[in-house]
Design a protein around this motif. Structure first.
Motif, mmCIF file in Angstrom:
data_model
loop_
_atom_site.group_PDB
_atom_site.id
_atom_site.type_symbol
_atom_site.label_atom_id
_atom_site.label_comp_id
_atom_site.label_asym_id
_atom_site.label_seq_id
_atom_site.Cartn_x
_atom_site.Cartn_y
_atom_site.Cartn_z
ATOM 1 N N MET A 97 -2.842 -6.389 14.939
ATOM 2 C CA MET A 97 -1.926 -7.164 14.104
ATOM 3 C C MET A 97 -0.484 -6.987 14.575
ATOM 4 N N GLY A 98 -0.259 -6.083 15.486
ATOM 5 C CA GLY A 98 1.080 -5.886 16.015
ATOM 6 C C GLY A 98 2.006 -5.090 15.117
ATOM 7 N N LEU A 99 1.456 -4.420 14.120
ATOM 8 C CA LEU A 99 2.279 -3.628 13.199
ATOM 9 C C LEU A 99 2.400 -2.194 13.691
ATOM 10 N N ARG A 100 3.518 -1.610 13.394
ATOM 11 C CA ARG A 100 3.710 -0.188 13.674
ATOM 12 C C ARG A 100 3.390 0.596 12.409
ATOM 13 N N GLN A 101 3.066 1.869 12.575
ATOM 14 C CA GLN A 101 2.804 2.717 11.410
ATOM 15 C C GLN A 101 3.979 2.666 10.447
ATOM 16 N N LYS A 102 5.177 2.688 10.983
ATOM 17 C CA LYS A 102 6.378 2.664 10.152
ATOM 18 C C LYS A 102 6.395 1.420 9.262
ATOM 19 N N ASP A 103 5.992 0.267 9.815
ATOM 20 C CA ASP A 103 5.966 -0.983 9.048
ATOM 21 C C ASP A 103 5.000 -0.876 7.860
ATOM 22 N N VAL A 104 3.817 -0.346 8.130
ATOM 23 C CA VAL A 104 2.802 -0.227 7.083
ATOM 24 C C VAL A 104 3.237 0.791 6.031
ATOM 25 N N GLY A 131 2.192 7.461 2.640
ATOM 26 C CA GLY A 131 2.802 8.410 3.557
ATOM 27 C C GLY A 131 2.275 8.221 4.971
ATOM 28 N N ARG A 132 3.097 8.556 5.943
ATOM 29 C CA ARG A 132 2.685 8.409 7.342
ATOM 30 C C ARG A 132 1.496 9.304 7.659
ATOM 31 N N ARG A 133 1.472 10.512 7.119
ATOM 32 C CA ARG A 133 0.357 11.427 7.356
ATOM 33 C C ARG A 133 -0.952 10.834 6.850
ATOM 34 N N TYR A 134 -0.907 10.182 5.671
ATOM 35 C CA TYR A 134 -2.102 9.553 5.113
ATOM 36 C C TYR A 134 -2.590 8.449 6.047
ATOM 37 N N LEU A 135 -1.681 7.653 6.550
ATOM 38 C CA LEU A 135 -2.038 6.558 7.444
ATOM 39 C C LEU A 135 -2.646 7.090 8.740
ATOM 40 N N ILE A 136 -2.091 8.150 9.273
ATOM 41 C CA ILE A 136 -2.639 8.770 10.487
ATOM 42 C C ILE A 136 -4.055 9.273 10.218
ATOM 43 N N ASP A 137 -4.250 9.943 9.082
ATOM 44 C CA ASP A 137 -5.580 10.435 8.730
ATOM 45 C C ASP A 137 -6.569 9.281 8.600
ATOM 46 N N LEU A 138 -6.131 8.189 8.003
ATOM 47 C CA LEU A 138 -6.982 7.021 7.828
ATOM 48 C C LEU A 138 -7.357 6.422 9.182
ATOM 49 N N GLU A 139 -6.391 6.293 10.076
ATOM 50 C CA GLU A 139 -6.644 5.721 11.399
ATOM 51 C C GLU A 139 -7.598 6.571 12.229
ATOM 52 N N THR A 140 -7.566 7.873 12.013
ATOM 53 C CA THR A 140 -8.432 8.760 12.791
ATOM 54 C C THR A 140 -9.779 8.995 12.120
ATOM 55 N N GLY A 141 -10.020 8.327 10.999
ATOM 56 C CA GLY A 141 -11.323 8.386 10.353
ATOM 57 C C GLY A 141 -11.580 9.610 9.499
ATOM 58 N N LYS A 142 -10.535 10.178 8.942
ATOM 59 C CA LYS A 142 -10.716 11.350 8.077
ATOM 60 C C LYS A 142 -11.635 10.973 6.915
ATOM 61 N N SER A 143 -12.700 11.725 6.751
ATOM 62 C CA SER A 143 -13.735 11.369 5.780
ATOM 63 C C SER A 143 -13.320 11.568 4.326
ATOM 64 N N THR A 144 -12.230 12.266 4.083
ATOM 65 C CA THR A 144 -11.816 12.518 2.694
ATOM 66 C C THR A 144 -10.718 11.568 2.222
ATOM 67 N N ALA A 145 -10.487 10.484 2.946
ATOM 68 C CA ALA A 145 -9.472 9.512 2.533
ATOM 69 C C ALA A 145 -9.861 8.910 1.176
ATOM 70 N N ARG A 146 -8.925 8.871 0.255
ATOM 71 C CA ARG A 146 -9.191 8.300 -1.071
ATOM 72 C C ARG A 146 -9.351 6.790 -0.967
ATOM 73 N N LEU A 147 -10.295 6.240 -1.698
ATOM 74 C CA LEU A 147 -10.619 4.823 -1.617
ATOM 75 C C LEU A 147 -9.516 3.920 -2.176
ATOM 76 N N GLY A 148 -8.879 4.323 -3.269
ATOM 77 C CA GLY A 148 -7.844 3.479 -3.888
ATOM 78 C C GLY A 148 -6.727 3.110 -2.928
ATOM 79 N N PRO A 149 -6.090 4.088 -2.293
ATOM 80 C CA PRO A 149 -5.040 3.751 -1.333
ATOM 81 C C PRO A 149 -5.556 2.954 -0.137
#
Length: 68
Positions: free
Chosen positions: A1-8, A15-33
């Motif tokens: 989509m051409g977006l940077r983490q900062k944009d999202v 938080g940026r840390r949450y987004l990084i965890d989500l991108e790397t497939g962290k299994s404990t990511a909360r569904l709501g966010p």
């Protein structure tokens, strides 16, 4: 989509840390966010990759009906 983490991060308030965890497939990511980010990015979640293929290479033709 051409977006940077900062944009999202800025547009969703996540938080940026949450987004990084989500991108790397962290299994404990909360569904709501996750769903909030998906909705913000106009992504339509589906099961296309979760359905095992038959030997013929086609997915099963009948899926169970899920009521609301």
């Amino acid at each position: 989509m051409g977006l940077r983490q900062k944009d999202v991060v800025l547009s969703t308030g996540m938080g940026r840390r949450y987004l990084i965890d989500l991108e790397t497939g962290k299994s404990t990511a909360r569904l709501g966010p996750v769903l909030m980010i998906v909705r913000h990015l106009a992504i339509i979640p589906g099961l296309a990759n979760a359905i095992p293929e038959k030997a013929s290479g086609t997915p099963p033709s009948i899926l169970p009906f899920l009521e609301d």
